[in-house]
Design an enzyme around this catalytic site. Sequence first.
Site, PDB file in Angstrom:
ATOM      1  N   GLY A  95      61.668  46.440  53.028  1.00 59.58           N
ATOM      2  CA  GLY A  95      61.051  47.656  53.544  1.00 59.58           C
ATOM      3  C   GLY A  95      61.423  47.981  54.971  1.00 59.58           C
ATOM      4  O   GLY A  95      61.261  49.114  55.424  1.00 59.58           O
ATOM      5  N   ASP A 128      56.987  52.024  58.533  1.00 54.04           N
ATOM      6  CA  ASP A 128      57.943  52.835  59.278  1.00 54.04           C
ATOM      7  C   ASP A 128      59.331  52.211  59.308  1.00 54.04           C
ATOM      8  O   ASP A 128      60.263  52.777  59.886  1.00 54.04           O
ATOM      9  CB  ASP A 128      57.447  53.099  60.695  1.00 54.04           C
ATOM     10  CG  ASP A 128      57.200  51.810  61.479  1.00 54.04           C
ATOM     11  OD1 ASP A 128      57.649  50.733  61.033  1.00 54.04           O
ATOM     12  OD2 ASP A 128      56.539  51.873  62.539  1.00 54.04           O
ATOM     13  N   ARG A 186      65.224  35.548  47.126  1.00 48.64           N
ATOM     14  CA  ARG A 186      63.914  34.894  47.201  1.00 48.64           C
ATOM     15  C   ARG A 186      63.385  34.584  45.805  1.00 48.64           C
ATOM     16  O   ARG A 186      63.913  35.078  44.808  1.00 48.64           O
ATOM     17  CB  ARG A 186      62.922  35.841  47.902  1.00 48.64           C
ATOM     18  CG  ARG A 186      63.419  36.381  49.224  1.00 48.64           C
ATOM     19  CD  ARG A 186      63.069  37.866  49.396  1.00 48.64           C
ATOM     20  NE  ARG A 186      63.696  38.419  50.594  1.00 48.64           N
ATOM     21  CZ  ARG A 186      63.190  38.326  51.812  1.00 48.64           C
ATOM     22  NH1 ARG A 186      62.020  37.766  51.999  1.00 48.64           N
ATOM     23  NH2 ARG A 186      63.834  38.809  52.841  1.00 48.64           N
ATOM     24  N   ASP A 255      57.566  35.984  47.940  1.00 44.59           N
ATOM     25  CA  ASP A 255      58.661  36.807  48.464  1.00 44.59           C
ATOM     26  C   ASP A 255      59.168  36.296  49.803  1.00 44.59           C
ATOM     27  O   ASP A 255      60.190  36.788  50.305  1.00 44.59           O
ATOM     28  CB  ASP A 255      58.233  38.278  48.584  1.00 44.59           C
ATOM     29  CG  ASP A 255      56.984  38.457  49.419  1.00 44.59           C
ATOM     30  OD1 ASP A 255      55.916  37.992  48.980  1.00 44.59           O
ATOM     31  OD2 ASP A 255      57.060  39.054  50.511  1.00 44.59           O
ATOM     32  N   ASN A 256      58.496  35.303  50.374  1.00 40.19           N
ATOM     33  CA  ASN A 256      58.947  34.681  51.618  1.00 40.19           C
ATOM     34  C   ASN A 256      59.513  33.286  51.384  1.00 40.19           C
ATOM     35  O   ASN A 256      59.652  32.511  52.328  1.00 40.19           O
ATOM     36  CB  ASN A 256      57.791  34.593  52.621  1.00 40.19           C
ATOM     37  CG  ASN A 256      57.327  35.956  53.092  1.00 40.19           C
ATOM     38  OD1 ASN A 256      58.075  36.922  53.039  1.00 40.19           O
ATOM     39  ND2 ASN A 256      56.089  36.036  53.547  1.00 40.19           N
TER      40      ASN A 256
END
Length: 491
Positions: A95, A128, A186, A255-256
């Site tokens: 993202g 953002d 991952r 996901d990490n």
Amino acid sequence: MTRHTLETLRFDNRYARLPEAFYAKVNPTPFSSAPFLISANRSATELLDLDPREAMRPEFAGVFGGSLLVPGMEPLAMLYSGHQFGVYVPQLGDGRAILLGEIVNGRGERWDLHLKGAGMTPFSRDGDGRSVLRSAIREYLCCEAMHGLGIPTTRALCLVGSDDKVYREQVETGATIVRMAPSHVRFGSFEIFYYRKQHEHLQRLADYVIESHFPHLVPVADKYLRFFAEVVERTARLIAHWQAVGWSHGVLNTDNMSILGLTLDYGPYGFMDDYDPGFICNHSDYNGRYAFNQQPYIGLWNLSCLAQTLLPFVPKEDLKAVLDGYQGMIEGAYQAHMSNKLGLVEKREADTVLSDELKSLMAGSRVDYTIFWRELGTFSSDPAAKNERLREHFLNPEQFDAWAGRYRERLRAEQSRDEERRVRMDRVNPKYVLRNYLAQGAIEKAQQKDYTEIDRLLDLLRDPYADHPSMNSYAAAPPNWGKHLSVSCSS
């Protein structure tokens, strides 16, 4: 060895040759203001065969600040999902990071160039796409600090700043960091195709990872099972090493978790100051799911999620058998670290009790973890020695005396010599770690446009086991304000 310019870097973008179901093609979004170089990591440029003088070119900040591309780059945002705090999130993905491309150096090593803070991607959701200077500094320094400690990790190439405003808990300035690894795949990269029931994509991903990073398994009949077994072992060894140095990840979501067993995604991490088995470094972790002493279990939990994604290709009982071996692996790796930290050469079953007793005393007296282990190297095995410097760490010194007597006997049993033992211990018990207050000091100076502390820490943490007399203040216990710094997921 050939030293490359930015324009002659050798790219071979294997991940970009996978079907577009695996990613979204997207270019970085330039900052509104001109990007500028804050710090370049010479050690990382050497891994790319990149001439370090390239960092002095304005194009360097342009490329790694998201304004320019060089020949061979094929930017994309990687797709994945994952379990976050135990809850499955169907789609996550890069993202605020973009894979610029994959470098192959003269030794045949492959390095992803992953630009974090590169702007919005199709996977940004409500974000953002930016990183703030504060979080970029923390990741930049900790990548290299962990490497200096000998812990598998992503690396950090450079830190680029801007004057653009980014909104988090407060208004901050934006920055980018380029992190490097042989792969950024991952556990969650596998999960998304399993839960979507896209087994062809799932198998394609597994084959890609095996061919690229476990090539010795390509001709093996049960390659998917063997691949999983190697991931389990790498993960166990990784977390055992975290535990040995007193480091907490903070957000150990699937996901990490790196498929290669690397430390990945530095957010609210923390090295313990006072020893506390229940240490929680992330103030957003209200229930302590990712507390320090929970990390070994969470590693197993995450591996079980990965195992589930391989069910279309591997019998359940075979995957379970591999998972059943995790506990023994991590305990064995951890105890090997602890024996080394105690300066022991011979392996004995009772050594686990010896190290556990010491940790219990340390927890009861809130002893500084890093300082004490380093000073334990000075322990005198002479029966007449009081070891006053070590006793002073404990609220009840007599309890330490009793433990010291057992330690002395253990050393005598293997005819340990104090001077030789101290040399061994200093090689595994770091004098310097990236404490939160040290990172905060660098951040506060950087927010005033003084970036010297970043490079000073980078140089120091490359060799945390050596004595650097001019830097002794960096080995001190934190001041009171430094023990209570708030670190969250935006960190």
